[in-house]
Motif scaffolding. Sequence first.
Motif, PDB file in Angstrom:
ATOM      1  N   UNK A   1       4.916   1.914  14.767  1.00 46.65           N
ATOM      2  CA  UNK A   1       4.157   2.880  13.833  1.00 46.65           C
ATOM      3  C   UNK A   1       2.777   3.092  14.310  1.00 46.65           C
ATOM      4  N   UNK A   2       2.252   4.329  14.221  1.00 48.09           N
ATOM      5  CA  UNK A   2       0.908   4.606  14.663  1.00 48.09           C
ATOM      6  C   UNK A   2      -0.197   4.342  13.649  1.00 48.09           C
ATOM      7  N   UNK A   3      -1.510   4.172  14.059  1.00 49.68           N
ATOM      8  CA  UNK A   3      -2.561   3.990  13.256  1.00 49.68           C
ATOM      9  C   UNK A   3      -2.719   4.904  12.226  1.00 49.68           C
ATOM     10  N   UNK A   4      -2.199   6.132  12.407  1.00 45.57           N
ATOM     11  CA  UNK A   4      -2.297   7.183  11.474  1.00 45.57           C
ATOM     12  C   UNK A   4      -1.210   6.955  10.379  1.00 45.57           C
ATOM     13  N   UNK A   5      -0.064   6.543  10.814  1.00 47.99           N
ATOM     14  CA  UNK A   5       1.073   6.193   9.839  1.00 47.99           C
ATOM     15  C   UNK A   5       0.562   5.012   9.059  1.00 47.99           C
ATOM     16  N   UNK A   6      -0.101   3.924   9.557  1.00 49.72           N
ATOM     17  CA  UNK A   6      -0.353   2.975   8.844  1.00 49.72           C
ATOM     18  C   UNK A   6      -1.587   3.229   7.697  1.00 49.72           C
ATOM     19  N   UNK A   7      -2.176   4.146   8.245  1.00 49.11           N
ATOM     20  CA  UNK A   7      -3.489   4.457   7.219  1.00 49.11           C
ATOM     21  C   UNK A   7      -2.737   5.372   6.176  1.00 49.11           C
ATOM     22  N   UNK A   8      -1.933   6.168   6.131  1.00 45.51           N
ATOM     23  CA  UNK A   8      -1.036   6.834   5.274  1.00 45.51           C
ATOM     24  C   UNK A   8      -0.491   6.004   4.327  1.00 45.51           C
ATOM     25  N   UNK A   9       0.092   4.982   4.844  1.00 39.20           N
ATOM     26  CA  UNK A   9       0.826   3.921   4.128  1.00 39.20           C
ATOM     27  C   UNK A   9      -0.285   3.173   3.002  1.00 39.20           C
ATOM     28  N   UNK A  10      -1.267   2.636   3.884  1.00 36.64           N
ATOM     29  CA  UNK A  10      -2.214   2.243   3.054  1.00 36.64           C
ATOM     30  C   UNK A  10      -2.763   2.872   1.860  1.00 36.64           C
ATOM     31  N   UNK A  11      -3.110   4.351   2.277  1.00 35.53           N
ATOM     32  CA  UNK A  11      -3.638   5.223   1.370  1.00 35.53           C
ATOM     33  C   UNK A  11      -2.767   5.360  -0.016  1.00 35.53           C
ATOM     34  N   UNK A  12      -1.512   5.390   0.229  1.00 33.41           N
ATOM     35  CA  UNK A  12      -0.455   5.476  -0.560  1.00 33.41           C
ATOM     36  C   UNK A  12      -0.450   4.058  -1.510  1.00 33.41           C
ATOM     37  N   UNK A  13      -0.549   3.033  -0.998  1.00 38.15           N
ATOM     38  CA  UNK A  13      -0.798   1.739  -1.721  1.00 38.15           C
ATOM     39  C   UNK A  13      -2.072   1.357  -2.487  1.00 38.15           C
ATOM     40  N   UNK A  14      -2.760   2.108  -2.486  1.00 40.54           N
ATOM     41  CA  UNK A  14      -3.974   1.989  -3.061  1.00 40.54           C
ATOM     42  C   UNK A  14      -4.725   0.276  -3.019  1.00 40.54           C
ATOM     43  N   UNK A  15      -4.436  -0.170  -2.134  1.00 41.22           N
ATOM     44  CA  UNK A  15      -5.055  -1.585  -1.938  1.00 41.22           C
ATOM     45  C   UNK A  15      -3.998  -2.551  -2.060  1.00 41.22           C
ATOM     46  N   UNK A  16      -2.787  -2.266  -2.144  1.00 40.80           N
ATOM     47  CA  UNK A  16      -1.790  -3.224  -2.583  1.00 40.80           C
ATOM     48  C   UNK A  16      -0.996  -3.374  -1.275  1.00 40.80           C
ATOM     49  N   UNK A  17      -1.146  -2.875  -0.138  1.00 42.79           N
ATOM     50  CA  UNK A  17      -0.498  -3.090   1.189  1.00 42.79           C
ATOM     51  C   UNK A  17      -1.263  -4.038   2.235  1.00 42.79           C
ATOM     52  N   UNK A  18      -0.403  -4.871   2.740  1.00 40.51           N
ATOM     53  CA  UNK A  18      -0.967  -6.150   3.797  1.00 40.51           C
ATOM     54  C   UNK A  18      -0.302  -5.881   4.866  1.00 40.51           C
ATOM     55  N   UNK A  19      -0.974  -5.566   5.998  1.00 39.48           N
ATOM     56  CA  UNK A  19      -0.291  -5.383   7.257  1.00 39.48           C
ATOM     57  C   UNK A  19      -0.126  -6.761   8.175  1.00 39.48           C
TER      58      UNK A  19
END
Length: 74
Positions: A52-70
């Motif tokens: 997963x790229x940094x861009x992928x992770x940023x888009x997942x994080x944005x979709x999660x609205x603070x609910x995603x932990x990597x």
Amino acid sequence: MQFSVLDLKSIATSGGGMILDARSFSTLDLKSIAASASGQKAQIFLKNLQGKSALDLKSIAASGGGCVVFDFTQ
């Protein structure tokens, strides 16, 4: 036990948090699950982020609205 993306979205919408292996899902699926979790503030923990790229992770994080932990420890 393997659940479908639809099942995981339903669980997240109900407020259930989860730990997921990111290798098992596309970025689009992870964004969708994260978005379902954000409405209930359910925590989604993602491990095995290889591929997963940094861009992928940023888009997942944005979709999660603070609910995603990597998990970067692996």
